[in-house]
Scaffold this active site. Structure first.
Site, short mmCIF file in Angstrom:
data_model
loop_
_atom_site.label_atom_id
_atom_site.label_comp_id
_atom_site.label_asym_id
_atom_site.label_seq_id
_atom_site.Cartn_x
_atom_site.Cartn_y
_atom_site.Cartn_z
N LYS A 47 12.55 -25.44 -37.78
CA LYS A 47 12.88 -24.85 -36.49
C LYS A 47 14.40 -25.39 -35.76
O LYS A 47 14.90 -26.28 -36.83
CB LYS A 47 12.20 -25.01 -35.82
CG LYS A 47 11.93 -26.71 -34.90
CD LYS A 47 10.35 -26.99 -34.03
CE LYS A 47 10.55 -27.95 -34.01
NZ LYS A 47 9.34 -28.96 -33.03
N TYR A 265 42.44 -37.89 -21.53
CA TYR A 265 41.90 -38.25 -20.32
C TYR A 265 41.95 -38.94 -19.04
O TYR A 265 41.05 -39.78 -20.01
CB TYR A 265 41.31 -36.66 -20.09
CG TYR A 265 41.39 -34.78 -20.17
CD1 TYR A 265 42.39 -34.31 -19.45
CD2 TYR A 265 40.60 -34.46 -21.27
CE1 TYR A 265 43.05 -33.30 -20.31
CE2 TYR A 265 41.25 -33.13 -22.50
CZ TYR A 265 42.36 -33.09 -21.13
OH TYR A 265 43.06 -30.99 -21.46
C1 LIG Z 1 8.68 -29.75 -34.25
C2 LIG Z 1 7.49 -29.83 -34.27
C3 LIG Z 1 7.10 -30.18 -35.28
C4 LIG Z 1 7.63 -31.53 -36.35
O1 LIG Z 1 8.29 -32.61 -35.50
P1 LIG Z 1 8.75 -34.90 -36.05
O2 LIG Z 1 8.47 -34.90 -35.21
O3 LIG Z 1 9.92 -33.72 -35.78
O4 LIG Z 1 7.85 -34.51 -37.46
C5 LIG Z 1 5.42 -30.37 -35.77
N1 LIG Z 1 4.60 -29.34 -35.17
C6 LIG Z 1 5.25 -28.89 -34.19
C7 LIG Z 1 4.17 -27.95 -33.47
C8 LIG Z 1 6.76 -29.17 -33.75
O5 LIG Z 1 6.71 -28.00 -32.73
#
Ligand SMILES: *Cc1c(COP(=O)(O)O)cnc(C)c1O
Length: 371
Positions: A47, A265
């Site tokens: 994701k 800056y």
């Molecule tokens: C993002 C997510 C993961 C992965 O989490 P990590 O800590 O990056 O391994 C697993 N399950 C769900 C539902 C997520 O949203």
């Protein structure tokens, strides 16, 4: 005012680039699989553009090496499918009616976590049921099961998986995780035959590494695959995981800097001796957070140079004892320079936010070889 034309930034014009080391990715995956063992299915979470790594590039690299991919939205899943990736894809977001045709057309697996979503399901869409055992976000209450069962029977639906998500698994032995785990196990017992021969999954990277009893039939890992610990540190078995990503740019200017002169800056840095000022064409518009000003180092020509003065929207300055040729490569972030977890610590945030924050406009490409 009429806006007459739209200019699209061409990737080739980007002033920095991100290298994705495929050998490191492979090595991390291999290590994770050694730890989880052959009986556990593997879902790589890609994701948010694979945590800033480029989801298509990562999905292609993992093809055939894992069980499935997990994404946040159906749009992300469609992008990956359209790039020719045929692995199973699970979308964590609540199902929307308007997206149902995409789930079907692109063979994407849904997650249903409310009665409203369950009503949208049909035997034509494969889906997992999500339960909120204490995360406090999405999913049915475990107590909803008797009612869910009625709906499933009435609509002749068969979920293909059952999942939950942990809130505090990033650290070992938390009471909260133990509680979530016991709720999930009770639920699975109560579901009886409905929980048999289903894909059962609960663990993110933290759950996977710190709670072996929470691996069930599949683990969903993101951050660890990319080479970072989800919490304070990796357990010993995963100590050799390495960051997959390096963010690089080149020197665009270098000039003399005399003792007493100030940089950028607000003149927050004053040179305490004569030296050279090195300018990098990357700033907070690219995701190089301004809060890191005067605190980080970048690597060029084999040396770590101190970043000086406030980071600006498009430029960042470094201090050097000797002149640096323009065009010379600079590593902003990566396993051979400063890493995202060090930046996160300085900024009081988590590594996830740093790597997701590298602007999507920046070109990502793959490399191989030792990091
Ligand atoms: C993002 C997510 C993961 C992965 O989490 P990590 O800590 O990056 O391994 C697993 N399950 C769900 C539902 C997520 O949203």
């Amino acid at each position: 005012m009429v806006v007459s034309s739209t200019t699209i930034t061409k990737k080739s014009e980007s002033t920095s680039f991100v290298e994705i080391n495929l050998d490191t990715l492979d090595a991390n995956l291999k290590r994770i699989k050694e730890v989880t063992g052959p009986g556990v299915k593997t879902m790589a979470v890609v994701k948010a553009n694979a945590y800033g790594h480029d989801s298509v590039l990562i999905a292609r690299a993992l093809s055939g090496k894992i069980t499935a991919l997990g994404v946040a939205t159906v749009e992300e899943a469609v992008t990956i499918r359209k790039a020719g990736v045929i692995m199973p894809l699970l979308v964590f977001a609540p199902v929307r009616k308007s997206a149902l045709s995409d789930y079907k057309a692109f063979n994407i697996v849904a997650v249903a976590g409310s009665f409203e979503e369950l009503q949208l399901m049909s035997p034509a869409v494969s889906f997992h049921l999500e339960f909120d055992t204490g995360m406090g976000r999405l999913g049915f209450e475990p107590a909803d099961w008797p009612e869910i069962k009625k709906v499933l029977e009435k609509k002749k639906l068969r979920p293909s998986g059952i999942m939950t998500h942990f809130a505090t698994a990033d650290e070992p032995s938390t009471a909260k995780t133990a509680d979530q785990l016991s709720r999930f196990n009770s639920l699975l017992d109560e579901m009886g035959s409905w929980s048999q021969s289903k894909v059962i999954h609960a663990s993110n990277s933290g759950g996977m590494m710190h709670y072996p009893e929470a691996r069930f039939s599949m683990v969903r890992f993101g951050i660890s695959l990319y080479g970072y610990a989800p919490g304070k540190q990796f357990p010993d078995a995963l100590k050799d995981l390495k960051p997959v990503l390096s963010w690089k740019s080149t020197v665009v200017a270098c000039k003399r800097l005399r003792k007493g002169e100030t940089i950028s800056y607000d003149a927050t840095y004053t040179a305490d001796k004569d030296g050279w000022l090195v300018v990098i064409p990357v700033g907070y518009a690219d995701g190089l957070r301004r809060g890191l000003s005067n605190r980080i180092y970048m690597k060029t020509g084999g040396e770590m140079l101190k970043q000086v003065g406030n980071i600006t929207m498009d430029y960042t300055m470094l201090w050097s004892e000797k002149p640096v040729p323009t065009g010379q490569q600079v590593t902003i972030l990566g396993p051979d320079a400063m890493t995202a977890d060090q930046w996160a610590e300085m900024l009081g945030t988590i590594t996830y936010e740093i790597i997701c924050g590298i602007h999507p406009k920046i070109d990502r490409h793959t490399v191989t070889g030792r990091a």
